[in-house]
Design a protein around this motif. Structure first.
Motif, PDB file in Angstrom:
ATOM      1  N   LEU A 239       3.031 -13.565   8.894  1.00  0.00           N
ATOM      2  CA  LEU A 239       4.439 -13.633   9.275  1.00  0.00           C
ATOM      3  C   LEU A 239       4.851 -12.438  10.114  1.00  0.00           C
ATOM      4  CD1 LEU A 239       6.012 -14.957   5.925  1.00  0.00           C
ATOM      5  CD2 LEU A 239       5.737 -16.202   8.086  1.00  0.00           C
ATOM      6  N   ALA A 240       4.372 -11.250   9.738  1.00  0.00           N
ATOM      7  CA  ALA A 240       4.716 -10.057  10.519  1.00  0.00           C
ATOM      8  C   ALA A 240       4.174 -10.155  11.933  1.00  0.00           C
ATOM      9  CB  ALA A 240       4.182  -8.810   9.812  1.00  0.00           C
ATOM     10  N   LEU A 241       2.968 -10.706  12.098  1.00  0.00           N
ATOM     11  CA  LEU A 241       2.404 -10.875  13.439  1.00  0.00           C
ATOM     12  C   LEU A 241       3.145 -11.946  14.214  1.00  0.00           C
ATOM     13  CD1 LEU A 241      -1.397 -10.655  12.528  1.00  0.00           C
ATOM     14  CD2 LEU A 241      -0.066  -8.956  13.814  1.00  0.00           C
ATOM     15  N   SER A 242       3.571 -12.997  13.543  1.00  0.00           N
ATOM     16  CA  SER A 242       4.296 -14.085  14.245  1.00  0.00           C
ATOM     17  C   SER A 242       5.667 -13.621  14.700  1.00  0.00           C
ATOM     18  CB  SER A 242       4.433 -15.305  13.323  1.00  0.00           C
ATOM     19  OG  SER A 242       3.147 -15.795  12.955  1.00  0.00           O
ATOM     20  N   ASP A 243       6.311 -12.804  13.887  1.00  0.00           N
ATOM     21  CA  ASP A 243       7.666 -12.350  14.212  1.00  0.00           C
ATOM     22  C   ASP A 243       7.657 -11.110  15.091  1.00  0.00           C
ATOM     23  OD1 ASP A 243       8.549 -14.401  12.653  1.00  0.00           O
ATOM     24  OD2 ASP A 243       8.867 -13.162  10.844  1.00  0.00           O
ATOM     25  N   GLU A 244       6.427 -10.688  15.484  1.00  0.00           N
ATOM     26  CA  GLU A 244       6.287  -9.480  16.312  1.00  0.00           C
ATOM     27  C   GLU A 244       7.055  -8.319  15.679  1.00  0.00           C
ATOM     28  OE1 GLU A 244       7.478 -10.358  20.259  1.00  0.00           O
ATOM     29  OE2 GLU A 244       5.829 -11.753  20.617  1.00  0.00           O
ATOM     30  N   ALA A 245       6.740  -8.083  14.422  1.00  0.00           N
ATOM     31  CA  ALA A 245       7.372  -6.989  13.683  1.00  0.00           C
ATOM     32  C   ALA A 245       6.930  -5.648  14.259  1.00  0.00           C
ATOM     33  CB  ALA A 245       6.982  -7.090  12.209  1.00  0.00           C
ATOM     34  N   PRO A 246       7.613  -4.598  13.893  1.00  0.00           N
ATOM     35  CA  PRO A 246       7.248  -3.271  14.385  1.00  0.00           C
ATOM     36  C   PRO A 246       5.792  -2.942  14.016  1.00  0.00           C
ATOM     37  CG  PRO A 246       9.398  -3.201  13.334  1.00  0.00           C
ATOM     38  CD  PRO A 246       8.826  -4.551  13.055  1.00  0.00           C
ATOM     39  N   PRO A 247       5.145  -2.143  14.847  1.00  0.00           N
ATOM     40  CA  PRO A 247       3.741  -1.797  14.586  1.00  0.00           C
ATOM     41  C   PRO A 247       3.527  -1.148  13.217  1.00  0.00           C
ATOM     42  CG  PRO A 247       4.353  -1.211  16.827  1.00  0.00           C
ATOM     43  CD  PRO A 247       5.615  -1.616  16.153  1.00  0.00           C
ATOM     44  N   GLN A 248       4.490  -0.314  12.813  1.00  0.00           N
ATOM     45  CA  GLN A 248       4.318   0.361  11.517  1.00  0.00           C
ATOM     46  C   GLN A 248       4.275  -0.633  10.361  1.00  0.00           C
ATOM     47  OE1 GLN A 248       3.759   3.588  11.100  1.00  0.00           O
ATOM     48  NE2 GLN A 248       3.495   3.198   8.872  1.00  0.00           N
ATOM     49  N   GLN A 249       5.154  -1.661  10.413  1.00  0.00           N
ATOM     50  CA  GLN A 249       5.178  -2.684   9.362  1.00  0.00           C
ATOM     51  C   GLN A 249       3.903  -3.507   9.388  1.00  0.00           C
ATOM     52  OE1 GLN A 249       8.579  -5.222   9.580  1.00  0.00           O
ATOM     53  NE2 GLN A 249       7.936  -6.520   7.843  1.00  0.00           N
ATOM     54  N   ILE A 250       3.422  -3.835  10.601  1.00  0.00           N
ATOM     55  CA  ILE A 250       2.180  -4.595  10.716  1.00  0.00           C
ATOM     56  C   ILE A 250       1.017  -3.804  10.134  1.00  0.00           C
ATOM     57  CG2 ILE A 250       0.530  -5.559  12.371  1.00  0.00           C
ATOM     58  CD1 ILE A 250       2.912  -6.280  14.162  1.00  0.00           C
ATOM     59  N   GLN A 251       1.005  -2.487  10.465  1.00  0.00           N
ATOM     60  CA  GLN A 251      -0.079  -1.655   9.944  1.00  0.00           C
ATOM     61  C   GLN A 251      -0.046  -1.585   8.414  1.00  0.00           C
ATOM     62  OE1 GLN A 251      -2.560  -0.283  11.835  1.00  0.00           O
ATOM     63  NE2 GLN A 251      -3.496   0.181   9.822  1.00  0.00           N
ATOM     64  N   THR A 252       1.160  -1.510   7.824  1.00  0.00           N
ATOM     65  CA  THR A 252       1.288  -1.463   6.359  1.00  0.00           C
ATOM     66  C   THR A 252       0.777  -2.752   5.729  1.00  0.00           C
ATOM     67  OG1 THR A 252       3.194   0.011   6.538  1.00  0.00           O
ATOM     68  CG2 THR A 252       2.905  -1.169   4.460  1.00  0.00           C
ATOM     69  N   ARG A 253       1.192  -3.895   6.326  1.00  0.00           N
ATOM     70  CA  ARG A 253       0.726  -5.167   5.784  1.00  0.00           C
ATOM     71  C   ARG A 253      -0.788  -5.301   5.918  1.00  0.00           C
ATOM     72  NH1 ARG A 253       4.442  -6.890   2.333  1.00  0.00           N
ATOM     73  NH2 ARG A 253       6.528  -6.993   3.288  1.00  0.00           N
ATOM     74  N   PHE A 254      -1.307  -4.795   7.025  1.00  0.00           N
ATOM     75  CA  PHE A 254      -2.746  -4.842   7.261  1.00  0.00           C
ATOM     76  C   PHE A 254      -3.494  -4.043   6.181  1.00  0.00           C
ATOM     77  CE2 PHE A 254      -6.619  -3.092   9.094  1.00  0.00           C
ATOM     78  CZ  PHE A 254      -7.225  -4.215   9.636  1.00  0.00           C
ATOM     79  N   ASP A 255      -3.023  -2.844   5.916  1.00  0.00           N
ATOM     80  CA  ASP A 255      -3.687  -1.989   4.912  1.00  0.00           C
ATOM     81  C   ASP A 255      -3.643  -2.623   3.515  1.00  0.00           C
ATOM     82  OD1 ASP A 255      -4.263  -0.164   6.866  1.00  0.00           O
ATOM     83  OD2 ASP A 255      -2.488   1.096   6.453  1.00  0.00           O
ATOM     84  N   VAL A 256      -2.477  -3.226   3.151  1.00  0.00           N
ATOM     85  CA  VAL A 256      -2.364  -3.844   1.814  1.00  0.00           C
ATOM     86  C   VAL A 256      -3.318  -5.030   1.700  1.00  0.00           C
ATOM     87  CG1 VAL A 256      -0.811  -5.074   0.256  1.00  0.00           C
ATOM     88  CG2 VAL A 256       0.014  -3.066   1.510  1.00  0.00           C
ATOM     89  N   LEU A 257      -3.404  -5.867   2.765  1.00  0.00           N
ATOM     90  CA  LEU A 257      -4.316  -7.007   2.729  1.00  0.00           C
ATOM     91  C   LEU A 257      -5.760  -6.535   2.628  1.00  0.00           C
ATOM     92  CD1 LEU A 257      -4.978  -9.994   2.929  1.00  0.00           C
ATOM     93  CD2 LEU A 257      -4.798  -9.791   5.436  1.00  0.00           C
ATOM     94  N   LEU A 258      -6.070  -5.472   3.354  1.00  0.00           N
ATOM     95  CA  LEU A 258      -7.425  -4.935   3.313  1.00  0.00           C
ATOM     96  C   LEU A 258      -7.785  -4.466   1.893  1.00  0.00           C
ATOM     97  CD1 LEU A 258      -9.917  -4.283   5.039  1.00  0.00           C
ATOM     98  CD2 LEU A 258      -8.931  -2.005   5.453  1.00  0.00           C
ATOM     99  N   SER A 259      -6.821  -3.819   1.198  1.00  0.00           N
ATOM    100  CA  SER A 259      -7.083  -3.356  -0.177  1.00  0.00           C
ATOM    101  C   SER A 259      -7.310  -4.534  -1.121  1.00  0.00           C
ATOM    102  CB  SER A 259      -5.928  -2.495  -0.675  1.00  0.00           C
ATOM    103  OG  SER A 259      -4.744  -3.269  -0.799  1.00  0.00           O
TER     104      SER A 259
END
Length: 444
Positions: free
Chosen positions: A62-82
């Motif tokens: 959803l963050a990638l589809s909504d073109e969210a800010p890079p910082q939010q995308i990076q946070t979601r990325f890190d949580v998914l990776l964990s």
């Protein structure tokens, strides 16, 4: 010596103790296993872990589809990776391998690392990768749930089995404990029965001993009475025979002499009868003292006068009583006290030589009024004094003298009934001192 049956009983008791302890230990071990199984189950909650991975993948998509800010995308990325890292480690990895889906999810984490936004990865490629991951996780969610339920069902079966084993162990330990308690109760009952039997045996032995003692006393009393009755009756018969003998006329002097001898013999019979009757009343608790304040000196003087009157020809100077002015008031029964003093004085006169005096002295202490009767006879040895108050006991060398052997016994009984006592001691210079102790009158 311990018998074979006792050894068998001890072995059975020890076996029950071991069974009880073993079952309790087994129950404790099963409870530990039960707790361990429950703790492991809490750490392997794969439905929650897998669901969290799905949620984080959707959030990143959803963050990638909504073109969210890079910082939010990076946070979601890190949580998914964990979350993906958690699925590939420890019990979660073993769970996925058992479910047969570890190979399906393999490579998603490494592919996600290659598309890290920090390293300038293409957002479109990352979005496509995350979308494909969401579909893969959605497709395997039902398998994870089914395998989780299967594992939980097996675990519940094991827990139920452990519960049942623990319950059976506790019940077995309880039954063993009941058996042990029953054995101990039975043993205690046997011990109590043994004690009761022993007490009954001792009581029966005591009763037999008392019966034997009573029978012996009756025998001795019968022998004594037969002997003591025969002598006065023989004296009386001899006197009457002399007075009724045919021949020369009887002089008044001879009549007076034989009358005095007969009266003294009758007095001995009366004394013997009175003593026996008094002892019989004491045994039946038929004598009750009537206590009052009385001068023991006056009672002693009255008893001395009665003794002199009952035995004509007896020298009154044989009994010496010093003059005393101060009253010696004791709390006593005058009739019973007179009986005591009569016995003590009669013994002193009987066992003293005819040319010796008997001294009577009344004194007082802080708690008692004391009347001492001293004779100058042959006395008694210490072991004879210790037995002097036994029934029918007579000192050595005195068996031929008149007497019942009950006088001192009766005197001590009567004195103790009044709160006093009678004892004997050796007199300095020879003879005995008989002392009557009676409680003093309590001053108001």
């Amino acid at each position: 010596m311990t018998t074979r049956q006792e050894w068998i009983r001890y072995l059975g008791l020890g076996g029950l103790v071991l069974v009880c302890l073993g079952l309790l230990g087994l129950a404790a071990w099963q409870l530990v296993q039960l707790e361990r199984q429950m703790r492991i189950g809490a750490s392997e909650n794969m439905i929650w872990v897998f669901g969290q991975a799905q949620i984080e993948a959707l959030n990143l998509a959803l963050a990638l589809s909504d073109e969210a800010p890079p910082q939010q995308i990076q946070t979601r990325f890190d949580v998914l990776l964990s979350r993906l890292t958690l699925l590939e480690e420890g019990p979660q990895r073993r769970f996925l391998e058992d479910a047969g889906i570890s190979e399906t999810l393999a490579g998603w984490r490494s592919g996600l690392l290659a598309l890290d936004p920090v390293q300038g990865a293409d957002p479109a490629a990352l979005r496509a990768h995350v979308t494909a991951l969401v579909e893969a996780l959605r497709g395997k969610a039902s398998l994870v749930m089914s395998h989780e339920w299967q594992i939980q069902a097996e675990r519940l079966d094991r827990l139920g089995h452990l519960h049942r084993l623990a319950l059976v162990s506790v019940l077995g330990a309880a039954l063993a404990g009941l058996g042990l308690a029953a054995i101990l109760i039975d043993r205690e009952r046997r011990l109590m029965r043994g004690r009761l039997d022993r007490l009954r045996a001792e009581e029966l032995a005591g009763d037999l001993e008392r019966e034997r003692e009573t029978s012996e006393n009756h025998r001795r009393f019968a022998d004594l009475i037969a002997h003591q009755l025969r002598t006065p009756l023989a004296v009386i018969d001899s006197a009457m025979h002399r007075l009724t003998r045919r021949g020369s006329p009887v002089s008044p002097e001879l009549v007076s002499e034989k009358a005095a001898v007969s009266r003294e013999a009758v007095a001995r019979l009366v004394k013997l009868t009175d003593t026996a009757l008094m002892m019989s009343r004491l045994e039946r608790d038929g004598v009750l003292p009537h206590l009052g304040a009385h001068d023991l000196r006056d009672l002693a003087a009255s008893v001395i006068d009665d003794l002199m009157m009952s035995a004509q020809g007896r020298d009154p100077s044989r009994i010496r009583q010093p003059a005393q002015i101060a009253p010696m008031v004791a709390l006593c029964d005058p009739a019973l006290t007179s009986e005591i003093l009569s016995n003590l004085l009669h013994n002193a006169l009987l066992y003293s030589p005819l040319d010796c005096c008997v001294d009577v002295e009344v004194s007082q202490s802080q708690t008692h009024i004391v009347c001492r009767v001293e004779d100058r006879g042959r006395g008694m040895l210490p072991d004879e004094i210790a037995c002097a108050f036994d029934r029918f006991h007579r000192g050595s060398g005195h068996e031929t003298l008149p007497g019942s052997g009950l006088g001192l016994t009766l005197a001590r009984h009567l004195a103790r009934m009044q709160g006093g006592d009678v004892n004997l001691t050796q007199r300095a210079g020879g003879g005995l001192t008989a002392a009557l102790y009676l409680p003093r009158e309590v001053s108001a």
